[in-house]
Design a protein around this motif. Sequence first.
Motif, short mmCIF file in Angstrom:
data_model
loop_
_atom_site.label_atom_id
_atom_site.label_comp_id
_atom_site.label_asym_id
_atom_site.label_seq_id
_atom_site.Cartn_x
_atom_site.Cartn_y
_atom_site.Cartn_z
N SER A 84 0.83 -1.20 0.00
CA SER A 84 0.00 0.00 0.00
C SER A 84 0.87 1.26 0.00
O SER A 84 0.60 2.22 -0.73
CB SER A 84 -0.92 -0.01 1.22
N ALA A 85 1.91 1.27 0.81
CA ALA A 85 2.82 2.41 0.85
C ALA A 85 3.50 2.62 -0.51
O ALA A 85 3.62 3.75 -0.98
CB ALA A 85 3.86 2.22 1.94
N ALA A 86 3.91 1.53 -1.13
CA ALA A 86 4.56 1.63 -2.44
C ALA A 86 3.58 2.16 -3.48
O ALA A 86 3.93 3.02 -4.29
CB ALA A 86 5.11 0.26 -2.85
N LYS A 87 2.34 1.66 -3.47
CA LYS A 87 1.34 2.13 -4.43
C LYS A 87 1.05 3.60 -4.24
O LYS A 87 0.89 4.35 -5.21
CB LYS A 87 0.06 1.31 -4.29
N SER A 88 0.97 4.06 -3.00
CA SER A 88 0.75 5.49 -2.72
C SER A 88 1.90 6.32 -3.27
O SER A 88 1.69 7.36 -3.88
CB SER A 88 0.61 5.74 -1.22
N ARG A 89 3.11 5.86 -3.03
CA ARG A 89 4.29 6.59 -3.50
C ARG A 89 4.31 6.64 -5.03
O ARG A 89 4.63 7.66 -5.62
CB ARG A 89 5.55 5.94 -2.95
N ILE A 90 3.96 5.55 -5.65
CA ILE A 90 3.93 5.50 -7.12
C ILE A 90 2.88 6.49 -7.63
O ILE A 90 3.14 7.24 -8.56
CB ILE A 90 3.64 4.07 -7.61
N GLU A 113 1.73 9.17 -6.15
CA GLU A 113 2.23 10.53 -5.90
C GLU A 113 3.24 10.92 -6.97
O GLU A 113 3.24 12.05 -7.45
CB GLU A 113 2.87 10.63 -4.53
N GLY A 114 4.09 10.00 -7.32
CA GLY A 114 5.11 10.27 -8.34
C GLY A 114 4.52 10.55 -9.70
O GLY A 114 5.03 11.36 -10.46
#
Length: 123
Positions: A92-98, A100-101
């Motif tokens: 979930s954290a990785a998907k959020s960061r992606i 945002e990017g």
Amino acid sequence: MTQAAFFVLAALADQPRHGYGILREVEELSDGAVQLRVGTLYGVLDRLTADQLIVLDREEVQQGRLRRYYRLTDEGLRALTAEAERMAAGASAAKSRIAEGRRAPGPAVPPPATGPGLAGGIA
């Protein structure tokens, strides 16, 4: 927890299984990404047994061969649940960061160079 241990615990979450059944279930659960060798499987089973995450459920003789069935313990279920939640939070954290990017403006890209190259020649 190793990927192999995670998938072995997951393979035993719904019912006891013997070694070959665990191998097949791990491959299916991982969509073929994890293909354990027999030696690796029994090393993982030994460690999970020593950690009291699985126990020997029963032994049966099939076609003259002994099959050992393993099952998840309550502690094994807790460990599997905790690891699944940890992995889900990380995903979930990785998907959020992606996401945002993708929304953020990218770095300014300089226009392509024209004229003489580094050595003074024409590029």
